[in-house]
Scaffold this motif. Structure first.
Motif, PDB file in Angstrom:
ATOM      1  N   ILE A  51      -1.075  34.564  -4.523  1.00  0.00           N
ATOM      2  CA  ILE A  51      -0.813  35.082  -5.861  1.00  0.00           C
ATOM      3  C   ILE A  51      -2.087  34.916  -6.675  1.00  0.00           C
ATOM      4  O   ILE A  51      -2.575  33.799  -6.851  1.00  0.00           O
ATOM      5  N   LEU A  52      -2.652  36.033  -7.135  1.00  0.00           N
ATOM      6  CA  LEU A  52      -3.864  36.016  -7.942  1.00  0.00           C
ATOM      7  C   LEU A  52      -3.483  36.177  -9.405  1.00  0.00           C
ATOM      8  O   LEU A  52      -2.879  37.188  -9.790  1.00  0.00           O
ATOM      9  N   VAL A  53      -3.847  35.200 -10.227  1.00  0.00           N
ATOM     10  CA  VAL A  53      -3.467  35.190 -11.640  1.00  0.00           C
ATOM     11  C   VAL A  53      -4.686  35.567 -12.470  1.00  0.00           C
ATOM     12  O   VAL A  53      -5.685  34.837 -12.504  1.00  0.00           O
ATOM     13  N   HIS A  54      -4.594  36.695 -13.143  1.00  0.00           N
ATOM     14  CA  HIS A  54      -5.730  37.205 -13.900  1.00  0.00           C
ATOM     15  C   HIS A  54      -5.956  36.407 -15.185  1.00  0.00           C
ATOM     16  O   HIS A  54      -5.085  35.649 -15.645  1.00  0.00           O
ATOM     17  N   ASP A  55      -7.125  36.603 -15.766  1.00  0.00           N
ATOM     18  CA  ASP A  55      -7.484  35.971 -17.035  1.00  0.00           C
ATOM     19  C   ASP A  55      -6.591  36.516 -18.136  1.00  0.00           C
ATOM     20  O   ASP A  55      -5.775  37.425 -17.921  1.00  0.00           O
ATOM     21  N   SER A  56      -6.742  35.999 -19.351  1.00  0.00           N
ATOM     22  CA  SER A  56      -5.801  36.316 -20.423  1.00  0.00           C
ATOM     23  C   SER A  56      -5.804  37.781 -20.830  1.00  0.00           C
ATOM     24  O   SER A  56      -4.810  38.276 -21.370  1.00  0.00           O
ATOM     25  N   LEU A  57      -6.898  38.513 -20.581  1.00  0.00           N
ATOM     26  CA  LEU A  57      -6.937  39.938 -20.924  1.00  0.00           C
ATOM     27  C   LEU A  57      -6.349  40.816 -19.825  1.00  0.00           C
ATOM     28  O   LEU A  57      -6.344  42.038 -19.956  1.00  0.00           O
ATOM     29  N   ALA A  76      -1.735  38.869   2.534  1.00  0.00           N
ATOM     30  CA  ALA A  76      -1.282  39.731   1.441  1.00  0.00           C
ATOM     31  C   ALA A  76      -1.667  39.106   0.099  1.00  0.00           C
ATOM     32  O   ALA A  76      -1.891  37.895  -0.004  1.00  0.00           O
ATOM     33  N   THR A  77      -1.746  39.929  -0.944  1.00  0.00           N
ATOM     34  CA  THR A  77      -2.045  39.428  -2.290  1.00  0.00           C
ATOM     35  C   THR A  77      -1.107  40.067  -3.308  1.00  0.00           C
ATOM     36  O   THR A  77      -0.706  41.215  -3.164  1.00  0.00           O
ATOM     37  N   LEU A  78      -0.778  39.277  -4.323  1.00  0.00           N
ATOM     38  CA  LEU A  78       0.013  39.774  -5.442  1.00  0.00           C
ATOM     39  C   LEU A  78      -0.746  39.437  -6.726  1.00  0.00           C
ATOM     40  O   LEU A  78      -0.904  38.264  -7.067  1.00  0.00           O
ATOM     41  N   GLU A  79      -1.239  40.461  -7.427  1.00  0.00           N
ATOM     42  CA  GLU A  79      -1.975  40.260  -8.668  1.00  0.00           C
ATOM     43  C   GLU A  79      -1.002  40.295  -9.845  1.00  0.00           C
ATOM     44  O   GLU A  79      -0.229  41.245  -9.977  1.00  0.00           O
ATOM     45  N   VAL A  80      -1.050  39.265 -10.691  1.00  0.00           N
ATOM     46  CA  VAL A  80      -0.136  39.197 -11.832  1.00  0.00           C
ATOM     47  C   VAL A  80      -0.920  38.976 -13.116  1.00  0.00           C
ATOM     48  O   VAL A  80      -2.012  38.403 -13.119  1.00  0.00           O
ATOM     49  N   ARG A 107       8.405  33.617 -11.503  1.00  0.00           N
ATOM     50  CA  ARG A 107       8.959  34.935 -11.196  1.00  0.00           C
ATOM     51  C   ARG A 107       8.160  35.620 -10.087  1.00  0.00           C
ATOM     52  O   ARG A 107       8.727  36.226  -9.171  1.00  0.00           O
ATOM     53  N   ALA A 108       6.838  35.510 -10.143  1.00  0.00           N
ATOM     54  CA  ALA A 108       5.992  36.126  -9.126  1.00  0.00           C
ATOM     55  C   ALA A 108       6.273  35.516  -7.757  1.00  0.00           C
ATOM     56  O   ALA A 108       6.370  36.228  -6.752  1.00  0.00           O
ATOM     57  N   ARG A 109       6.442  34.215  -7.730  1.00  0.00           N
ATOM     58  CA  ARG A 109       6.682  33.559  -6.447  1.00  0.00           C
ATOM     59  C   ARG A 109       8.031  33.951  -5.862  1.00  0.00           C
ATOM     60  O   ARG A 109       8.163  34.177  -4.652  1.00  0.00           O
ATOM     61  N   ARG A 110       9.052  34.039  -6.711  1.00  0.00           N
ATOM     62  CA  ARG A 110      10.376  34.447  -6.222  1.00  0.00           C
ATOM     63  C   ARG A 110      10.361  35.885  -5.713  1.00  0.00           C
ATOM     64  O   ARG A 110      10.948  36.196  -4.672  1.00  0.00           O
TER      65      ARG A 110
END
Length: 305
Positions: A51-57, A76-80, A107-110
């Motif tokens: 799970i890749l968590v983007h910066d605040s913008l 695999a990757t999930l960008e949130v 939520r992303a993990r589920r």
């Protein structure tokens, strides 16, 4: 939410884009709507995921290099996105909400665990700037612990305070990447964070990029290397200097660390200082730091993990 991710997905699937990329990237939804941008390798067996968590913008393409390399490695990757931000940056958050960020991550993990073809027992996390700080503050969350974590320029001074205030600590191996130009991540603060985590039983690796500013992996805007991004903590901004060569290197090191961690092939932790030319526009402001002996190796002679 995810307006910018939608823009990027449309771009990658436009006429002329490679069919394989279009088939492997999609917006992952749950019952409440879009969760993030999912990229999966073509494999017959379940694959690990990050799970890749983007910066605040929000989404800004700095994750593209890492996503591609992880996909090539069978991950695999999930960008949130932590906050609802439009493609032009309007609607950016005025203050960070740790509880809301934790809900986004949970939520992303589920949603990822429910996705066919994903090995839910091997899920790692990567955060850019505020995304890294959010991962650290939420600790291991409501689900099982991460397989591994990567924090890129999280503001180590504030991160140290958050770790002191936290009641629990993830035991997942951690790779911490930071520069030494400008404010945000002085080497001493990052080493102190690493030492504190190691005392709690966490395996930590630090890579200190000499001459790198906050957000070195942001793609240049035309010929302009310098931009300003919200600080990971507080309401100020940090001067960033794009460094494309270093972005390639850090993406490779990140993907290698995550793939090795999820396949049980990590080597002892190191501290690396790549000997690269400082990009135009950078001004080193941090002083020297007495590094822990375990973090004294240089990149020259260090093999990829």
């Amino acid at each position: 939410m995810l307006r910018k991710i939608g823009v990027l997905l449309a771009a990658c699937c436009a006429v002329g884009a490679a069919p394989a990329s279009a088939a492997e990237r999609l917006v992952l939804n749950d019952t409440d709507g879009p969760v993030g941008l999912l990229s999966t390798p073509r494999r017959s067996e379940p694959v690990p995921a990050v799970i890749l968590v983007h910066d605040s913008l929000g989404t800004d393409r700095r994750a593209d290099l890492t996503v591609r390399q992880l996909r090539d490695a069978g991950v695999a990757t999930l960008e949130v996105e932590l906050y609802a931000v439009s493609a032009d940056g309007a609607g950016s958050t005025a203050a960070f909400d740790v509880r809301a960020e934790a809900e986004v991550l949970d939520r992303a993990r589920r949603a990822l665990a429910a996705q066919p073809g994903i090995d839910s027992t091997r899920v790692a996390a990567l955060g850019f700037g505020r995304g890294a700080h959010a991962l650290a503050e939420t600790q291991e969350g409501k689900q099982q612990d991460w397989s591994a974590r990567v924090y890129l320029y999280p503001d180590c001074a504030a991160l140290g305070s958050a770790l002191v205030a936290g009641t629990s600590t993830s035991r997942a191996p951690l790779l911490l990447l930071h520069g030494d130009v400008g404010a945000g991540d002085p080497p001493c603060d990052c080493v102190n964070v690493a030492n504190r985590l190691e005392e709690a039983g966490v395996s930590v690796r630090i890579i200190h990029y000499r001459g790198a500013a906050h957000g070195w992996d942001l793609p240049p805007i035309g010929e302009h290397l310098v931009s300003f991004q919200p600080a990971p903590v507080g309401r100020g901004t940090l001067r960033t200097v794009a460094w494309p060569e270093l972005a390639e290197m850090s993406a490779t090191q990140t993907a290698g660390f995550l793939a090795a961690a999820m396949n049980g092939r990590l080597r002892p932790h190191i501290h690396a200082e790549p000997n690269l030319r400082t990009p135009p526009g950078s001004q080193r402001t941090s002083g020297n730091c007495q590094l822990h002996p375990d973090h004294s190796a240089t990149l020259r002679g260090v093999r990829a993990w």
